[in-house]
Design an enzyme around this catalytic site. Structure first.
Site, short mmCIF file in Angstrom:
data_model
loop_
_atom_site.label_atom_id
_atom_site.label_comp_id
_atom_site.label_asym_id
_atom_site.label_seq_id
_atom_site.Cartn_x
_atom_site.Cartn_y
_atom_site.Cartn_z
N GLU A 140 0.81 -1.22 0.00
CA GLU A 140 0.00 0.00 0.00
C GLU A 140 0.84 1.27 0.00
O GLU A 140 0.30 2.35 -0.24
CB GLU A 140 -0.95 0.00 1.20
CG GLU A 140 -2.00 -1.10 1.13
CD GLU A 140 -2.83 -1.23 2.39
OE1 GLU A 140 -3.97 -1.72 2.29
OE2 GLU A 140 -2.34 -0.85 3.48
N GLY A 161 -12.48 -3.47 2.04
CA GLY A 161 -13.51 -4.37 1.54
C GLY A 161 -14.81 -3.61 1.35
O GLY A 161 -15.29 -2.94 2.26
N ILE A 211 -12.88 -9.48 7.22
CA ILE A 211 -14.28 -9.89 7.11
C ILE A 211 -14.45 -10.81 5.91
O ILE A 211 -14.32 -10.40 4.76
CB ILE A 211 -15.21 -8.67 7.00
CG1 ILE A 211 -15.01 -7.76 8.22
CG2 ILE A 211 -16.66 -9.11 6.91
CD1 ILE A 211 -15.18 -8.43 9.56
N MET A 213 -9.06 -2.44 8.59
CA MET A 213 -8.52 -2.79 9.90
C MET A 213 -7.75 -1.67 10.61
O MET A 213 -7.19 -1.93 11.68
CB MET A 213 -7.61 -4.02 9.76
CG MET A 213 -8.36 -5.25 9.26
SD MET A 213 -7.31 -6.70 8.98
CE MET A 213 -6.82 -7.10 10.67
N GLU A 214 -7.73 -0.45 10.06
CA GLU A 214 -6.93 0.61 10.69
C GLU A 214 -7.62 1.97 10.82
O GLU A 214 -7.25 2.76 11.70
CB GLU A 214 -5.62 0.83 9.91
CG GLU A 214 -4.67 -0.34 9.89
CD GLU A 214 -4.94 -1.33 8.79
OE1 GLU A 214 -4.59 -2.50 8.95
OE2 GLU A 214 -5.54 -0.92 7.75
N ASP A 250 -11.63 -5.91 -2.48
CA ASP A 250 -12.52 -7.07 -2.43
C ASP A 250 -13.90 -6.60 -2.02
O ASP A 250 -14.05 -5.58 -1.37
CB ASP A 250 -12.01 -8.12 -1.43
CG ASP A 250 -11.85 -7.55 -0.03
OD1 ASP A 250 -12.75 -7.76 0.79
OD2 ASP A 250 -10.82 -6.89 0.25
#
Length: 233
Positions: free
Chosen positions: A12, A78, A152, A173-174, A197
């Site tokens: 990233e 996601g 997830i 997640m952040e 995704d």
């Protein structure tokens, strides 16, 4: 103006890092911060590591050592909004935790005790992102992004998040941890991520395959935002 940019993973940040002029590297607490100039703007690029704790540690180090004026969180997410496809952009209006629960004490789902229910992104940075989305002719959704220490994957966790946060557009997640630290430091922030995704039972397969696509798209957005800031100086 100095801009702090945060990505969790090597994939990233690598495209942005390779473009930084006069780059210097600072390693602290398991994080790496790359400083220099990009598109005429002073930048401090953080590779934080994955998850809320790593993001919070890294954001704190970035703010303490580099003192950026604003924070942009880049990377992958996601997609939960049905309008989002692989490579599309999601922009935060606010961020929340999806795995925090102190509702027994009267707090909202996802709200940490003694904290706001949501961490609200900066209006000017949202407007900047919107301007760049328009100029690049990208498909994008603006709204709530939810964060937690879980990838997830599957119907049950997806249904739980959608039931608890009906307005959610994307998960990762952040971002909420970054927003939390920025709130504590009174630093404007925005999350601008690309979809790697669509959160369903096959999302882990899609993520592995399309992370590079999301990295390119999110890098494109950060570059455009920095270039616009440079012109507006």
């Amino acid at each position: 103006m100095k801009v702090g940019v945060i990505g969790a993973m090597e994939q990233e940040v690598t495209l942005l890092r390779n473009q930084i002029e006069d780059r210097q590297t600072l390693s602290r607490g398991g994080c790496e911060i790359y400083t220099g100039k990009l598109n005429g703007v002073e930048i401090a690029l953080l590779k934080s590591g994955i998850g809320k704790v790593s993001a919070a540690i890294g954001t704190t180090l970035l703010l303490e050592h580099c003192q950026p004026d604003v924070i942009i969180n880049t990377g992958s997410a996601g997609g939960l909004d049905p309008k989002l496809q692989i490579g599309d952009i999601v922009v935060s209006r606010e961020v929340r935790y999806h795995d925090t629960d102190v509702t027994a004490f009267g707090y909202e789902p996802g709200q940490m005790a003694q904290c706001p229910a949501a961490f609200v992104a900066d209006d000017q940075l949202i407007d900047l992102a919107e301007k760049c989305i328009h100029s690049l002719n990208l498909n994008a959704v603006r709204g709530l992004i939810c964060s937690g220490d879980a990838f997830i994957n599957g119907a049950e966790p997806l249904a739980r998040i959608r039931a608890t946060f009906p307005q959610v557009t994307a998960v990762e997640m952040e971002a909420a941890a970054i927003g939390h630290v920025c709130h504590q430091y009174n630093t404007p922030f925005v999350v601008v991520r690309a979809i790697s995704d669509v959160a369903d039972k096959e999302s882990h397969i899609s993520f592995d395959e399309f992370l590079a696509v999301a990295a390119r798209q999110s890098t494109l957005m950060v570059n455009a935002m920095l270039a616009t800031l440079s012109k507006d100086k």
